[in-house]
Each structure stands twice: as structure tokens, then as C-alpha cells.
Design an enzyme around this catalytic site. Sequence first.
Site, short mmCIF file in Angstrom:
data_model
loop_
_atom_site.label_atom_id
_atom_site.label_comp_id
_atom_site.label_asym_id
_atom_site.label_seq_id
_atom_site.Cartn_x
_atom_site.Cartn_y
_atom_site.Cartn_z
N ARG A 296 19.57 9.36 -5.27
CA ARG A 296 20.09 9.78 -3.97
C ARG A 296 21.07 8.75 -3.41
O ARG A 296 22.08 9.11 -2.79
CB ARG A 296 18.94 9.99 -2.99
CG ARG A 296 18.12 11.25 -3.29
CD ARG A 296 16.89 11.35 -2.42
NE ARG A 296 16.13 12.56 -2.70
CZ ARG A 296 14.95 12.84 -2.17
NH1 ARG A 296 14.38 11.98 -1.32
NH2 ARG A 296 14.32 13.97 -2.48
N THR B 202 -4.43 -3.13 -0.61
CA THR B 202 -4.52 -4.46 -1.20
C THR B 202 -4.87 -5.49 -0.12
O THR B 202 -4.25 -5.50 0.95
CB THR B 202 -3.20 -4.84 -1.88
OG1 THR B 202 -2.79 -3.80 -2.76
CG2 THR B 202 -3.35 -6.13 -2.67
N LEU C 218 -1.22 -4.46 4.42
CA LEU C 218 -0.43 -3.35 4.91
C LEU C 218 -1.18 -2.07 4.58
O LEU C 218 -1.50 -1.82 3.41
CB LEU C 218 0.96 -3.35 4.28
CG LEU C 218 1.96 -2.27 4.71
CD1 LEU C 218 3.39 -2.81 4.62
CD2 LEU C 218 1.83 -1.02 3.86
N ALA D 164 -0.96 1.83 4.68
CA ALA D 164 -0.19 3.06 4.85
C ALA D 164 -0.76 4.20 4.00
O ALA D 164 -0.89 5.33 4.47
CB ALA D 164 1.27 2.83 4.49
N SER E 85 2.82 9.13 -2.45
CA SER E 85 4.28 9.21 -2.48
C SER E 85 4.81 9.92 -1.24
O SER E 85 5.89 9.59 -0.73
CB SER E 85 4.74 9.96 -3.75
OG SER E 85 4.39 9.23 -4.91
N ARG F 33 9.66 -3.84 -3.37
CA ARG F 33 9.99 -3.38 -4.72
C ARG F 33 10.62 -4.49 -5.55
O ARG F 33 10.42 -4.55 -6.77
CB ARG F 33 10.91 -2.16 -4.64
CG ARG F 33 10.15 -0.90 -4.26
CD ARG F 33 11.04 0.28 -3.98
NE ARG F 33 10.20 1.41 -3.55
CZ ARG F 33 10.58 2.37 -2.74
NH1 ARG F 33 11.81 2.36 -2.25
NH2 ARG F 33 9.76 3.35 -2.41
N ASP G 37 3.61 -8.39 2.32
CA ASP G 37 3.63 -7.00 2.81
C ASP G 37 3.13 -6.89 4.25
O ASP G 37 3.68 -6.14 5.06
CB ASP G 37 2.75 -6.11 1.93
CG ASP G 37 3.40 -5.76 0.62
OD1 ASP G 37 4.60 -6.03 0.47
OD2 ASP G 37 2.72 -5.21 -0.26
#
Length: 380
Positions: free
Chosen positions: A375, A157, A122, A124, A131, A242, A91
Site C-alpha cells: 500500500r 509481553t 503494551l 492491544a 491483525s 517492527r 513498546d
Amino acid sequence: MKHLTEEQKLTLDMVRDVATREIAPRALELDEKSLFPEYARDLFAKLGLLNPLLPAAYGGTEMGVLTLALILEELGRVCASTALLLIAQTDGMLPIIHGGSPELKERYLRRFAGESTLLTALAATEPAAGSDLLAMKTRAVRQGDKYVINGQKCFITNGSVADVIVVYAYTDPEKGSKGISAFVVEKGTPGLVYGRNESKMGMRGSINSELFFENMEVPAENIIGAEGTGFANLMQTLSTNRVFCAAQAVGIAQGALDIAVRHTQDRVQFGKPIAHLAPVQFMVADMATAVEASRLLTRKAAELLDDGDKKAVLYGSMAKTMASDTAMRVTTDAVQVLGGSGYMKENGVERMMRDAKLTQIYTGTNQITRMVTGRALLFP
């Protein structure tokens, strides 16, 4: 489905042997004491497994997404926390690989070559931005030849043990997704403050930390790509991640299934092994079917990523959703098959059940990955 190369087969044989001999015996202690797997980090570094996606141009093995997915499945089978070590390592490296300038890549990626034990992270997620990553409040303001960053991150992490952290922050909040930028931050940077390491339900052999940025100064040359490209960079990284989460989940489910099958053959009730009981056979059949279906979908997604196929985002979301739901269901059923023994820590399946839950949450909850899938199908 592509056939594995001889090199992939040899790598998997080696990883399977290491997982069984070296990783599995330590899994219970890592979980009970919430220990970071330093032994695995050092071992992986010696075996050339710690940075499997590091490009060959910077001294790496550049194994490919499919090979890493297969490795993660083998590790997840015996210790999900140890598999997560490799996922977190990837990541923190992928944003630089995907978007870094040649100079930035040369300066940082080469540090991870050979038997380096340096770790990445990482950063974020924030308290108000899970989400909804566009809700992040961390800000980076350009001041001459540096950026000054203020804000905080949570659940990161490898956060407190990482030597290199990729931090996402708004450089222009008014631009929304095109106002987020990514920066490489080194451990020891003034203004980088470590908060607590979280006490977790599962994956307890992995460290998740709070990070605070208090007027943290980062050289302008440490920005990844141009200003405003951070969100696209993050989405590209998450799309790959993912698939790794899915592979880890398949491994967890397979490990639980293996234990359940052995138990049904050894456990005698009503004068015969419970494997002869139809209700048990039905449970095991459903478990095995779900695991194999998840495995095939995950490998398909990994192959698409390796091929640079645009459908990889769709298949990655589907694989992550299916594999993590399968892991949760199979581990729960494994506890049920073992009965009272399954509820006890020494048999491993209750740990696997707790570990499986995280795979439904991280890299985008399964509700988010279903939205991504829907989507992609409805608005191609």
C-alpha cells in the site's frame, strides 16, 4: 549506510561482551524452564540498557533507534528472549513518549531513569483482535474524573510482570479508528486481573499474559493524548517496533549461521570437514547472503526512523518481513547443516528455529507487513 560513532562502537563492544559472558550461558535454562530473565533485567538496569530510548529530559540515555537495533541484534544472536525483554520495555514506553502530555511524561517517564528495574507492557491484542485491531472489544467509559475500563487482552509481553501498562480501548466505538484511546495503567490498580501466562513454542524466556479489566478505574489524567488518538499512537509505536523485531531476527539468524559455520569446519565426514562439500557451501553461502541483506535493510530502516523520514514506515515493514523470513529459513537450514546434532537442544539451533517463528508473527504478521509495504508503494 552511516558509519557508527565511537560511542556506538563502545556500546556494542560492551553489549557483545555481556551477551557472550552473561546472557548466552543462561539461554538454555531460560528456554527449558520458561524463566523470565530477571538477571538480565537487573544487569541491563545497572548498565543503563534497560530503557535505551528514554529521553534525556527525563533522565534517560536516549540512544536512538539505530543504536538499540544494533544492541538487539547482539542479544538476539545468543538469546532472543532476552532481546525481547528490551523490545517489550520499549513498546510500553514509546506510546507515552510519542503522545503523552508533559505532565504525564513527567509523572511516568522519570520513574524509569537511572538504575530503575520497573517494567512496561503494551496491551492491544485481544482474542478477536489480532491483525484486525479495530475489532477490539475493550471499552473505556468516562465517568467524571476517571475512566472505567472493561474488557480483556491476550498474549501481552511482560503482562504479568509489568509495573506500567499502556492499555488501548474504545472510548467511542462508532468512530472506528478515531474512537480508540490509550491509557496508562499501574500494577495493582483495582479491577486489573491477571489470567494465565502462556506456554509457548519459542521465546520461552519471555512472559506473555492474559489481562482482564473488570470495572477498572483509571484517572482521566492517565489518558495518552486526546480521546480518539490511540490508534494513531499505536500505529506509530508498531512502526518503530517492527524495526526492533527485524534487528532481533537478524541476530537470531546470525547466531544460527555462526553455529552452522563452526560445525562445518569441525564435523568430519568422508575423510574431511563437511565444509569442503559443495552442497554445504551453497547452503552456507545463501544463509550468509540473506543475513547480510537483512542486516543492511534493517539498519537503513533504523536510520530513517532516527532521521524522522516518512519512508521509515515502508522500510520498517520491508525490514521486518525480510529479516524474519530470513531468520526462519536460516535457522531451519542451520538445523539441517548440523543434522542429528541440530535436532538436539544442547546445540541451540533448534531453540533459535522455534524463536525465529515468532518474528514472523508479532508486530503484525508478515502477511500484514507485506500489505503495509504494498500500500505504501502503490498508494503513496
